[in-house]
Enzyme design. Sequence first.
Site, PDB file in Angstrom:
ATOM      1  N   LYS A  22      77.263  67.278  42.623  1.00 22.22           N
ATOM      2  CA  LYS A  22      78.009  66.648  41.511  1.00 22.22           C
ATOM      3  C   LYS A  22      77.821  65.140  41.541  1.00 22.22           C
ATOM      4  O   LYS A  22      77.509  64.516  40.529  1.00 22.22           O
ATOM      5  CB  LYS A  22      79.497  66.959  41.649  1.00 22.22           C
ATOM      6  CG  LYS A  22      80.409  66.118  40.772  1.00 22.22           C
ATOM      7  CD  LYS A  22      81.864  66.485  40.887  1.00 22.22           C
ATOM      8  CE  LYS A  22      82.567  65.765  41.991  1.00 22.22           C
ATOM      9  NZ  LYS A  22      82.990  64.399  41.655  1.00 22.22           N
ATOM     10  N   ASN A  23      77.967  64.549  42.727  1.00 22.47           N
ATOM     11  CA  ASN A  23      77.976  63.084  42.826  1.00 22.47           C
ATOM     12  C   ASN A  23      76.601  62.458  42.762  1.00 22.47           C
ATOM     13  O   ASN A  23      76.468  61.243  42.806  1.00 22.47           O
ATOM     14  CB  ASN A  23      78.729  62.630  44.080  1.00 22.47           C
ATOM     15  CG  ASN A  23      80.210  62.951  43.953  1.00 22.47           C
ATOM     16  OD1 ASN A  23      80.693  63.281  42.869  1.00 22.47           O
ATOM     17  ND2 ASN A  23      80.923  62.877  45.053  1.00 22.47           N
ATOM     18  N   ARG A  93      86.445  59.322  35.891  1.00 28.23           N
ATOM     19  CA  ARG A  93      86.161  57.939  36.269  1.00 28.23           C
ATOM     20  C   ARG A  93      84.669  57.685  36.383  1.00 28.23           C
ATOM     21  O   ARG A  93      84.179  56.592  36.116  1.00 28.23           O
ATOM     22  CB  ARG A  93      86.851  57.649  37.590  1.00 28.23           C
ATOM     23  CG  ARG A  93      86.701  56.264  38.077  1.00 28.23           C
ATOM     24  CD  ARG A  93      87.387  56.097  39.405  1.00 28.23           C
ATOM     25  NE  ARG A  93      87.259  54.734  39.845  1.00 28.23           N
ATOM     26  CZ  ARG A  93      86.150  54.254  40.387  1.00 28.23           C
ATOM     27  NH1 ARG A  93      85.128  55.044  40.560  1.00 28.23           N
ATOM     28  NH2 ARG A  93      86.096  53.008  40.767  1.00 28.23           N
ATOM     29  N   CYS A 117      93.827  57.310  39.806  1.00 27.20           N
ATOM     30  CA  CYS A 117      93.781  58.773  39.867  1.00 27.20           C
ATOM     31  C   CYS A 117      94.629  59.169  41.071  1.00 27.20           C
ATOM     32  O   CYS A 117      95.240  58.325  41.714  1.00 27.20           O
ATOM     33  CB  CYS A 117      92.339  59.255  40.009  1.00 27.20           C
ATOM     34  SG  CYS A 117      91.691  58.946  41.636  1.00 27.20           S
ATOM     35  N   ARG A 122      91.378  52.990  42.402  1.00 23.43           N
ATOM     36  CA  ARG A 122      89.988  53.194  41.953  1.00 23.43           C
ATOM     37  C   ARG A 122      89.499  51.996  41.122  1.00 23.43           C
ATOM     38  O   ARG A 122      89.040  52.124  39.999  1.00 23.43           O
ATOM     39  CB  ARG A 122      89.865  54.491  41.145  1.00 23.43           C
ATOM     40  CG  ARG A 122      90.337  55.735  41.845  1.00 23.43           C
ATOM     41  CD  ARG A 122      89.569  56.070  43.100  1.00 23.43           C
ATOM     42  NE  ARG A 122      88.180  56.424  42.894  1.00 23.43           N
ATOM     43  CZ  ARG A 122      87.744  57.654  42.661  1.00 23.43           C
ATOM     44  NH1 ARG A 122      88.605  58.633  42.510  1.00 23.43           N
ATOM     45  NH2 ARG A 122      86.445  57.898  42.536  1.00 23.43           N
ATOM     46  N   ILE A 124      87.269  48.676  39.897  1.00 22.09           N
ATOM     47  CA  ILE A 124      85.815  48.454  39.818  1.00 22.09           C
ATOM     48  C   ILE A 124      85.483  46.966  39.944  1.00 22.09           C
ATOM     49  O   ILE A 124      84.492  46.473  39.388  1.00 22.09           O
ATOM     50  CB  ILE A 124      85.213  49.042  38.520  1.00 22.09           C
ATOM     51  CG1 ILE A 124      85.850  48.431  37.273  1.00 22.09           C
ATOM     52  CG2 ILE A 124      85.290  50.544  38.478  1.00 22.09           C
ATOM     53  CD1 ILE A 124      85.081  48.793  36.001  1.00 22.09           C
ATOM     54  N   ASP A 125      86.336  46.247  40.683  1.00 24.55           N
ATOM     55  CA  ASP A 125      86.113  44.799  40.839  1.00 24.55           C
ATOM     56  C   ASP A 125      84.765  44.485  41.484  1.00 24.55           C
ATOM     57  O   ASP A 125      84.105  43.502  41.111  1.00 24.55           O
ATOM     58  CB  ASP A 125      87.251  44.172  41.645  1.00 24.55           C
ATOM     59  CG  ASP A 125      87.486  44.892  42.975  1.00 24.55           C
ATOM     60  OD1 ASP A 125      87.388  46.135  42.999  1.00 24.55           O
ATOM     61  OD2 ASP A 125      87.735  44.218  43.979  1.00 24.55           O
ATOM     62  N   ASP A 308      85.320  62.951  51.364  1.00 19.14           N
ATOM     63  CA  ASP A 308      85.370  64.171  50.542  1.00 19.14           C
ATOM     64  C   ASP A 308      85.447  65.435  51.378  1.00 19.14           C
ATOM     65  O   ASP A 308      85.597  66.522  50.830  1.00 19.14           O
ATOM     66  CB  ASP A 308      84.151  64.246  49.619  1.00 19.14           C
ATOM     67  CG  ASP A 308      84.200  63.175  48.560  1.00 19.14           C
ATOM     68  OD1 ASP A 308      83.181  62.958  47.889  1.00 19.14           O
ATOM     69  OD2 ASP A 308      85.251  62.534  48.420  1.00 19.14           O
ATOM     70  N   ARG A 400      86.206  70.947  38.393  1.00 13.70           N
ATOM     71  CA  ARG A 400      85.464  69.716  38.151  1.00 13.70           C
ATOM     72  C   ARG A 400      84.224  69.633  39.033  1.00 13.70           C
ATOM     73  O   ARG A 400      83.217  69.071  38.656  1.00 13.70           O
ATOM     74  CB  ARG A 400      86.347  68.494  38.435  1.00 13.70           C
ATOM     75  CG  ARG A 400      87.479  68.290  37.462  1.00 13.70           C
ATOM     76  CD  ARG A 400      88.154  66.978  37.715  1.00 13.70           C
ATOM     77  NE  ARG A 400      87.145  65.920  37.817  1.00 13.70           N
ATOM     78  CZ  ARG A 400      87.393  64.742  38.367  1.00 13.70           C
ATOM     79  NH1 ARG A 400      88.574  64.469  38.870  1.00 13.70           N
ATOM     80  NH2 ARG A 400      86.448  63.831  38.414  1.00 13.70           N
TER      81      ARG A 400
HETATM   82  C1  EPZ Z   1      82.309  58.172  44.901  1.00 13.43           C
HETATM   83  O1  EPZ Z   1      83.420  57.570  44.274  1.00 13.43           O
HETATM   84  C2  EPZ Z   1      82.499  59.668  44.735  1.00 13.43           C
HETATM   85  N1  EPZ Z   1      82.542  60.018  43.316  1.00 13.43           N
HETATM   86  C3  EPZ Z   1      83.790  60.119  45.416  1.00 13.43           C
HETATM   87  O2  EPZ Z   1      83.848  61.544  45.333  1.00 13.43           O
HETATM   88  C4  EPZ Z   1      83.732  59.733  46.882  1.00 13.43           C
HETATM   89  O3  EPZ Z   1      84.955  60.082  47.488  1.00 13.43           O
HETATM   90  C5  EPZ Z   1      83.485  58.227  47.001  1.00 13.43           C
HETATM   91  O4  EPZ Z   1      82.266  57.876  46.309  1.00 13.43           O
HETATM   92  C6  EPZ Z   1      83.336  57.781  48.450  1.00 13.43           C
HETATM   93  O5  EPZ Z   1      82.285  58.472  49.044  1.00 13.43           O
HETATM   94  C7  EPZ Z   1      81.384  60.102  42.612  1.00 13.43           C
HETATM   95  O6  EPZ Z   1      80.306  59.849  43.125  1.00 13.43           O
HETATM   96  C8  EPZ Z   1      81.511  60.516  41.183  1.00 13.43           C
HETATM   97  P1  EPZ Z   1      83.620  53.975  46.081  1.00 13.43           P
HETATM   98  P2  EPZ Z   1      83.423  55.957  44.034  1.00 13.43           P
HETATM   99  O7  EPZ Z   1      83.212  53.036  45.008  1.00 13.43           O
HETATM  100  O8  EPZ Z   1      82.062  55.510  43.633  1.00 13.43           O
HETATM  101  C9  EPZ Z   1      87.468  51.149  46.298  1.00 13.43           C
HETATM  102  C10 EPZ Z   1      84.734  63.625  44.816  1.00 13.43           C
HETATM  103  O9  EPZ Z   1      85.635  64.280  45.352  1.00 13.43           O
HETATM  104  N2  EPZ Z   1      86.733  50.308  45.350  1.00 13.43           N
HETATM  105  O10 EPZ Z   1      82.795  54.064  47.324  1.00 13.43           O
HETATM  106  O11 EPZ Z   1      84.564  55.633  43.155  1.00 13.43           O
HETATM  107  C11 EPZ Z   1      87.915  52.451  45.660  1.00 13.43           C
HETATM  108  O12 EPZ Z   1      89.164  52.280  45.017  1.00 13.43           O
HETATM  109  C12 EPZ Z   1      84.904  62.150  44.564  1.00 13.43           C
HETATM  110  O13 EPZ Z   1      83.632  64.088  44.477  1.00 13.43           O
HETATM  111  C13 EPZ Z   1      87.257  49.081  44.998  1.00 13.43           C
HETATM  112  O14 EPZ Z   1      88.333  48.694  45.447  1.00 13.43           O
HETATM  113  O15 EPZ Z   1      83.728  55.460  45.512  1.00 13.43           O
HETATM  114  C14 EPZ Z   1      88.027  53.383  46.848  1.00 13.43           C
HETATM  115  O16 EPZ Z   1      89.267  53.174  47.482  1.00 13.43           O
HETATM  116  C15 EPZ Z   1      86.285  61.687  44.949  1.00 13.43           C
HETATM  117  N3  EPZ Z   1      86.577  48.302  44.118  1.00 13.43           N
HETATM  118  C16 EPZ Z   1      86.900  52.898  47.771  1.00 13.43           C
HETATM  119  O17 EPZ Z   1      86.574  51.570  47.359  1.00 13.43           O
HETATM  120  C17 EPZ Z   1      85.385  48.696  43.566  1.00 13.43           C
HETATM  121  O18 EPZ Z   1      84.794  47.932  42.776  1.00 13.43           O
HETATM  122  C18 EPZ Z   1      85.652  53.764  47.700  1.00 13.43           C
HETATM  123  O19 EPZ Z   1      85.169  53.678  46.410  1.00 13.43           O
HETATM  124  C19 EPZ Z   1      84.871  49.957  43.928  1.00 13.43           C
HETATM  125  C20 EPZ Z   1      85.549  50.744  44.829  1.00 13.43           C
END
Ligand code: EPZ
Length: 427
Positions: A22-23, A93, A117, A122, A124-125, A308, A400
């Site tokens: 999926k990811n 998202r 969520c 979550r 995106i800064d 995950d 999902r």
């Molecule tokens: C991806 O999410 C995956 N989703 C998530 O899988 C997975 O848990 C995560 O990576 C970590 O491996 C998809 O690929 C669609 P991050 P993502 O950016 O990209 C914070 C599942 O179950 N953050 O590495 O959102 C964020 O809030 C899902 O399949 C910021 O603060 O993960 C989180 O706490 C759940 N600012 C942490 O970093 C930002 O700009 C990790 O986020 C970006 C992220």
Amino acid sequence: MEIIRVEGGHAIGGTVHVSGAKNSALKLMAATILAPGKTTLQNVPNISDVHVMGKVLKGIGATIEVVDEHTLDIDTTNVDSWEAPYELVAKMRASTAVMGPLLGRFGRAKIAMPGGCNLGARKIDMHILGLEALGVEFDTAHGYINAQAPNGLTGTTVTLEFASVGATENLIMAAVRATGTTIIDNAAREPEIVDLANMLNEMGAKIVGAGTPVVQIEGVEELHPVTHRVIGDRIEAGTFIVAGALMGNEDGVTVTGFSPIHLGMVLKKLELMGIECERVEDGVRVHRAERIKPVDIQTLPFPGFPTDMQAQVMVLSALADGSSVITENIFENRFMFASELVRMGADIRIESHHAMIHGVDGFSGAQVTSPDLRGGAALVVAGLVADAVTEVSAIHHIKRGYERFVEKLQGLGAHVEHATVPDPVED
Ligand code: EPZ
């Protein structure tokens, strides 16, 4: 209300083949924006998140032909809009993954601000800071993020504060069309990012270092459509491996369709817990563990233990001979699953980012609610080993990211079924 009903105590065995990741699939779909024409994606999982990403792409003018259940022809020739609408971003998202490609192709993107969520804010800064370094200007209004690069994208060095998966992906997908070379330092190293970089390079991009903390992207003028096969889903695989460790019969459960190297830390931790996973062609075979040893786990960016898989491994820890601590370092709120497992008899206390787990002899079947995608799947797995019947609700979360989850478990001999029960009375 639709639920998944599990009758515990039945051993499982045989082979289960996991779907495409999926990811990875969601980002590969978004990346087709960068290559005007028809890209064919193979091994795409038939899950609701893929359907949502399809709606996002069609919403900006792409056409998608479902060649067969797992093959999509995505034609982005006529993409003429750059807006990911609120109703789709709010639903998923990962729709924000179109931001990088839209900026790479058009120098513009209008994305609904992703809400929080069940896992946390979550934000995106880091996406925004990195893209600003490439020359993108942002303003936010009415819940939308408006991004544009008035002078185009210019390669530079971006150091991520945290190895964010999404930020790394969006930056790569914008940088492939920037003028000059971009270096992403402290990049995320997940296998899904390597899959994305591989497809982009097949399209004509010049990316080196994907899968390492430093990724270098030399901008190119154009990218061309390709045919690409999505890697197997390591998290779906890990979920079935945990089920086999709990209830595998003497033949064991064989999980195929993924690369075991993509689950290195998970398999290492399972081994320390006393669960042997032998390598077989295209996957692993796992047998039921006689006893589970308690092992502390920290979730970390790849190659660390994946967040995950946190809920799934917590099911094992909750039945271990002793006490252990699971620390969640990635999301600020990913222990809601633990509260549901406690309803099934687990002994877990949450202290901030730590779950203190004391092993119990067994779970008792109960009515429980999926808190999120992975927690929901883990509750079904816990039901396999619980006594009596477990009824898992809010199963839209599971759909999902897990294709035919119930059918795949039934194929292993689990007594699991979809069922419909009266909706709870609204309080
Ligand atoms: C991806 O999410 C995956 N989703 C998530 O899988 C997975 O848990 C995560 O990576 C970590 O491996 C998809 O690929 C669609 P991050 P993502 O950016 O990209 C914070 C599942 O179950 N953050 O590495 O959102 C964020 O809030 C899902 O399949 C910021 O603060 O993960 C989180 O706490 C759940 N600012 C942490 O970093 C930002 O700009 C990790 O986020 C970006 C992220």
